[in-house]
Design a protein around this motif. Structure first.
Motif, PDB file in Angstrom:
ATOM      1  N   SER A 225     -57.586  54.061  12.736  1.00 11.13           N
ATOM      2  CA  SER A 225     -57.007  55.298  12.197  1.00 11.13           C
ATOM      3  C   SER A 225     -57.271  55.320  10.700  1.00 11.13           C
ATOM      4  O   SER A 225     -57.426  54.266  10.063  1.00 11.13           O
ATOM      5  CB  SER A 225     -55.500  55.371  12.481  1.00 11.13           C
ATOM      6  N   TRP A 226     -57.308  56.536  10.131  1.00 19.85           N
ATOM      7  CA  TRP A 226     -57.704  56.691   8.731  1.00 19.85           C
ATOM      8  C   TRP A 226     -56.773  57.643   7.997  1.00 19.85           C
ATOM      9  O   TRP A 226     -56.174  58.529   8.603  1.00 19.85           O
ATOM     10  CB  TRP A 226     -59.140  57.245   8.646  1.00 19.85           C
ATOM     11  N   THR A 227     -56.710  57.446   6.692  1.00 19.71           N
ATOM     12  CA  THR A 227     -56.075  58.399   5.796  1.00 19.71           C
ATOM     13  C   THR A 227     -57.138  58.940   4.855  1.00 19.71           C
ATOM     14  O   THR A 227     -57.781  58.159   4.136  1.00 19.71           O
ATOM     15  CB  THR A 227     -54.955  57.742   4.964  1.00 19.71           C
ATOM     16  N   ARG A 228     -57.347  60.262   4.886  1.00 21.93           N
ATOM     17  CA  ARG A 228     -58.277  60.878   3.948  1.00 21.93           C
ATOM     18  C   ARG A 228     -57.510  61.261   2.691  1.00 21.93           C
ATOM     19  O   ARG A 228     -56.512  61.977   2.760  1.00 21.93           O
ATOM     20  CB  ARG A 228     -58.944  62.106   4.553  1.00 21.93           C
ATOM     21  N   HIS A 229     -57.983  60.775   1.539  1.00 25.92           N
ATOM     22  CA  HIS A 229     -57.288  60.997   0.284  1.00 25.92           C
ATOM     23  C   HIS A 229     -57.854  62.212  -0.449  1.00 25.92           C
ATOM     24  O   HIS A 229     -59.003  62.604  -0.220  1.00 25.92           O
ATOM     25  CB  HIS A 229     -57.403  59.758  -0.602  1.00 25.92           C
TER      26      HIS A 229
ATOM     27  N   GLU B 215     -58.950  62.865  11.832  1.00 23.67           N
ATOM     28  CA  GLU B 215     -58.173  62.777  10.594  1.00 23.67           C
ATOM     29  C   GLU B 215     -59.054  62.680   9.352  1.00 23.67           C
ATOM     30  O   GLU B 215     -58.569  62.854   8.223  1.00 23.67           O
ATOM     31  CB  GLU B 215     -57.221  61.573  10.646  1.00 23.67           C
TER      32      GLU B 215
ATOM     33  N   ALA C 120     -61.576  57.642   1.853  1.00 22.01           N
ATOM     34  CA  ALA C 120     -60.604  57.422   2.920  1.00 22.01           C
ATOM     35  C   ALA C 120     -60.311  55.933   3.047  1.00 22.01           C
ATOM     36  O   ALA C 120     -61.136  55.087   2.682  1.00 22.01           O
ATOM     37  CB  ALA C 120     -61.121  57.974   4.244  1.00 22.01           C
TER      38      ALA C 120
ATOM     39  N   SER D 297     -58.210  52.747   5.583  1.00 27.47           N
ATOM     40  CA  SER D 297     -57.671  52.361   6.892  1.00 27.47           C
ATOM     41  C   SER D 297     -57.086  50.960   6.787  1.00 27.47           C
ATOM     42  O   SER D 297     -57.655  50.083   6.134  1.00 27.47           O
ATOM     43  CB  SER D 297     -58.778  52.382   7.957  1.00 27.47           C
TER      44      SER D 297
END
Length: 339
Positions: free
Chosen positions: A219-223, A159, A211, A213
């Protein structure tokens, strides 16, 4: 702390001697002037323990931030970052994917990982407690431990890869597993800094990588990219404003936890290496002796003269002074607190 710019620290140290990787680590040399050598990071563990790290496996400790003692380490790798989870347990990371650890407040250090065959540096390390930690670095290197560093496992988070590259990797994994592993080792940007505020982790890196978490990196969110250059420093202010800084003096400010960013103009162009927050004051340290100060929550910054043009890699505030780690060792600088 390479074939291209991995971090501001790396750029600085291209002009210093970097020891060739060997199959087995060699303990650091005890140097009479270690506190005047290249130092890259420091931490204030408590009021009576300060730890600094740097080139050639140097680790220095101090009880008062004024008098420093070198401690021998198991390696001569360049260290790039140091972190303590409590008064006793600490870790340092650096070149050769090296990780060392202490369980006695920095008085002795043990080797946990040394991988010169990777030819990649680790840039930062963070622990939630004495057991759970993350180390990261060049080309998306990401290691995790759940036992205080007795063992480190390599992780890859799809991700964190760009959308187009994700599809490519998924297809490659099915058609050519060997090529997939090769591609996976270089598809991610360099991770320069990991930072924690409350229960959120933040990673910044090369090419404006950002990013977050909320589960300690499982788990990660890439911005979306808000800047196309490298970012090296990140911190949260007392008013919950994020400040990010990096290449060519670029500074950005977010008042919504990283959802949107505004560029801050300040008139300096030297690369900025770190962001330090102390009560209502924000300090940015950088190359060419750059020190920028803000007392309005990062809306504006003022340049403060320093002793010389030596690159400042990081700093801690101690009473009425800043303790700086620089390319010429440890420096102190008197600071004026607002009335």
């Amino acid at each position: 702390m390479k074939v291209k710019l991995l971090s501001s620290v790396t750029a600085l140290l291209l002009t210093t001697q970097i020891h060739a990787a060997s199959a087995a680590p060699t303990p650091s040399y005890m140097m009479p002037l270690a506190e005047k050598a290249v130092l890259t990071d420091l931490i204030r563990v408590n009021d009576q323990l300060f730890v600094a790290v740097g080139d050639r496996g140097h680790v220095l400790v101090s009880k008062d931030s004024s008098h420093w003692t070198q401690i021998q380490t198991p390696v001569q790798s360049l260290f790039t970052s140091v972190y303590f989870s409590d008064d006793k347990h600490g870790w340092a990371v650096g070149h050769d994917a090296t990780i060392i650890a202490t369980q006695d407040g920095g008085q002795s250090w043990q080797l946990q990982q040394f991988k010169p065959e990777t030819d990649k540096p680790l840039f930062d390390i963070l622990f939630a407690d004495a057991n759970n930690g993350i180390a990261l670095g060049a080309y998306g290197m990401f290691y995790r431990t759940t036992d205080g560093g007795k063992s480190w496992s390599d992780e890859f988070h799809l991700e964190l890869v760009g959308t187009e590259e994700q599809e490519y990797l998924k297809e490659l994994q099915e058609t050519d597993p060997e090529a997939y592993l090769d591609e996976r080792s270089s598809v991610l940007p360099h991770f320069n800094r990991i930072y924690q505020h409350n229960n959120v982790l933040y990673i910044i890196g090369e090419a404006g990588f950002f990013a977050t978490s909320s589960d300690f990196g499982k788990s990660w969110t890439r911005h979306p990219q808000f800047y196309n250059g490298s970012l090296f420093g990140l911190a949260m202010t007392a008013k919950n404003t994020l400040i990010a800084a990096g290449l060519r003096g670029n500074v950005f400010r977010s008042t919504d936890l990283g959802q949107s960013w505004q560029e801050v103009q300040h008139g300096q162009s030297s690369t900025l290496n770190s962001v330090l927050t102390d009560a209502d004051t924000i300090y940015l340290t950088g190359n060419a002796g750059t020190l920028l100060v803000s007392q309005d929550d990062g809306v504006s910054f003022t340049s403060v003269p320093t002793q010389d043009s030596k690159a400042i890699l990081n700093a801690v505030a101690v009473k009425d002074q800043l303790v700086l780690v620089t390319e010429a060792g440890i420096r102190t600088l008197a600071i004026k607190k607002p009335e």
